[in-house]
Design an enzyme around this catalytic site. Structure first.
Site, PDB file in Angstrom:
ATOM      1  N   THR A 144     -57.487 -55.479  95.707  1.00  0.00           N
ATOM      2  CA  THR A 144     -56.512 -56.305  95.645  1.00  0.00           C
ATOM      3  C   THR A 144     -56.274 -57.265  97.043  1.00  0.00           C
ATOM      4  OG1 THR A 144     -54.243 -57.361  94.883  1.00  0.00           O
ATOM      5  CG2 THR A 144     -53.967 -55.256  95.976  1.00  0.00           C
ATOM      6  N   ASP A 145     -56.136 -58.597  96.759  1.00  0.00           N
ATOM      7  CA  ASP A 145     -55.785 -59.269  98.651  1.00  0.00           C
ATOM      8  C   ASP A 145     -54.575 -58.939  98.495  1.00  0.00           C
ATOM      9  OD1 ASP A 145     -54.721 -60.642  96.317  1.00  0.00           O
ATOM     10  OD2 ASP A 145     -55.283 -62.831  96.663  1.00  0.00           O
ATOM     11  N   GLU A 146     -53.493 -58.180  97.698  1.00  0.00           N
ATOM     12  CA  GLU A 146     -52.063 -57.540  98.269  1.00  0.00           C
ATOM     13  C   GLU A 146     -52.120 -57.256  99.494  1.00  0.00           C
ATOM     14  OE1 GLU A 146     -49.398 -57.824  95.018  1.00  0.00           O
ATOM     15  OE2 GLU A 146     -50.614 -59.258  93.909  1.00  0.00           O
TER      16      GLU A 146
ATOM     17  N   TYR B  33     -46.425 -51.498  95.296  1.00  0.00           N
ATOM     18  CA  TYR B  33     -47.624 -52.097  94.145  1.00  0.00           C
ATOM     19  C   TYR B  33     -48.703 -51.968  95.214  1.00  0.00           C
ATOM     20  CZ  TYR B  33     -51.279 -54.546  92.807  1.00  0.00           C
ATOM     21  OH  TYR B  33     -53.230 -55.107  92.242  1.00  0.00           O
TER      22      TYR B  33
ATOM     23  N   LYS C 169     -52.364 -49.430  96.658  1.00  0.00           N
ATOM     24  CA  LYS C 169     -53.716 -50.087  96.766  1.00  0.00           C
ATOM     25  C   LYS C 169     -54.117 -49.916  97.880  1.00  0.00           C
ATOM     26  CE  LYS C 169     -55.272 -51.303  93.562  1.00  0.00           C
ATOM     27  NZ  LYS C 169     -56.554 -50.935  92.510  1.00  0.00           N
TER      28      LYS C 169
END
Ligand code: NAD
Ligand code: TYD
Length: 356
Positions: free
Chosen positions: A132-134, A158, A162
């Site tokens: 993810t970009d997060e 989260y 990741k």
């Protein structure tokens, strides 16, 4: 054969359906069927022998080793994860177990399997990790979008879990030579999206006459990617990506949350007007912000475009219309998710499909 993990979730199910809609080889779908796993999303494949479903955990090393030995996949695509930021804030433990420990165990099993391959099978094997970009953290309003070289600055349990999984994947390439590919994508939307996430939640709440909860001032920006565009990007990276490389995948669709909610409301006004003639926007309710809420994500997707020739096919306008139309056409899928009946559906329709 390929092995997909988390293929009963939102993106995984779309990927499996798209994969088997084309002239592709069979796949094994390993999914633990957490609350987010929904076999009803895969109902169209019930009689398709190319879809081998196995209920199980990516953290179960002996199960994964057995599946790899039995099916000899040419690639593993890892979608399996705990994926909802709000849940990671209230109960982070599952995120650590699946996203970090689970990915580690999966990597270990894959490393052992790959180590036993020879010749072309070994050279051409790929482990594709969906991220993810997060992991890159939050952007200031005018800052350039995330490139693959952006530093990791995760802000939620989260995104931290990741980020840890991405680091493990990278390390298995550098240390052991495992041929890995990593994709970091922006917020997906589209069919089969669990209505705990922004867009499906707004659609189902609007239709149910419930409040549309917007966190804080609603000015947080996300870069929205239609899920089937994401699936085509993954297929392209699997086909042509260079082992060890990272590819950012985005929709070139940066929008503040409140704009997204207004667009959904306006589409519903057009496609299924409220019986009282009022506008769905009247249901919008601003509520307390998410703790540590990231202000802005945006993906610079030029690398995948220049190196692999991929770009999204949908604009936000076309993708969101398809999405709203899909939710209106599939009230039973929504109803079963909300009532929990999708879990019974698994027992009824997939009895005997679980791994023993
Ligand atoms: P999802 O929560 O809808 O689905 C996750 C799937 O993984 C479910 O079917 C669940 O049953 C399964 N799963 C969970 N733990 C497991 C375990 N231990 N073993 C096997 N299966 C397990 O998630 P999604 O939205 O489809 O996301 C898929 C991947 O894409 C995730 O890795 C997520 O981090 C990433 N991603 C998602 C988005 C997005 O907008 N949805 C954006 C960027 C990246
Ligand atoms: P979400 O769909 O949970 O994805 P992510 O947190 O991974 O970006 O949320 C998207 C944006 O919408 C995020 O800024 C939080 C916001 N949001 C709301 O304003 N209200 C809601 O009820 C939800 C679920 C999200």
């Amino acid at each position: 054969m390929i092995l997909v993990t988390g293929g009963a979730g939102f993106i995984g199910a779309n990927f499996v359906l798209d994969w088997l809609a084309g002239p592709n080889e069979p796949l094994v779908n390993l999914d633990k069927l957490t609350y987010a796993g929904n076999m009803e999303s895969l109902a169209a494949l019930r009689d398709d022998s190319r879809h081998v479903f196995v209920k199980g955990d990516i953290g179960d090393g002996s199960l994964v080793a057995r599946l790899l030995g039995q099916y000899q996949p040419r690639a593993v695509i890892n979608f399996a994860a705990e994926s909802h930021v709000d849940r990671s804030i209230s109960s982070p433990e599952d995120f650590i177990q699946t996203n970090i420990v689970g990915t580690f165990r999966l990597l270990e099993a894959v490393r052992a399997y790959w180590g036993g391959l020879t010749g072309i099978a070994k050279d051409e094997f790929r482990f594709l990790h969906v991220s993810t970009d997060e992991v890159y953290g939050s952007l200031a309003p005018a800052a350039p979008a995330f490139t693959e070289a952006h530093s990791y600055q995760p802000n939620s349990p989260y995104s931290a879990s990741k980020a840890a999984s991405d680091h493990l994947v990278r390390a298995y390439h550098h240390t052991y030579g495992l041929p890995v590919l990593t994709t970091n994508c922006s917020n997906n939307y589209g069919p089969f999206h669990f209505p705990e996430k922004l867009i499906p939640l707004m659609i189902v709440n609007a239709l149910a006459g419930k409040p549309l909860p917007v966190y804080g001032d609603g000015m947080q920006v996300r870069d929205w990617l239609y899920v089937r565009d994401h699936c085509s990007a993954i297929r392209r990276v699997l086909e042509a990506g260079k082992a060890g490389e990272v590819y950012n995948v985005g929709g070139w669709n940066e929008k503040p949350n409140i704009d997204i909610v207004n667009i959904v409301c306006d589409l519903l006004d057009e496609l299924q007007p409220r019986p009282d003639g009022k506008r769905y926007r009247e249901q919008i309710t601003y509520i307390k912000d998410r703790p540590g809420h990231d202000r802005r994500y945006a993906i610079d997707a030029r690398k995948i475009q220049h190196e692999l020739g991929w770009k999204p096919a949908e604009t936000f306008e076309t993708g969101i219309r398809k999405t709203v139309v899909w939710y209106l056409a599939n009230p039973q899928w929504v109803q079963h998710v909300q009532s929990g009946a999708y879990k019974d559906w698994v027992d009824t329709h997939y009895a005997g499909a679980a791994a023993s």
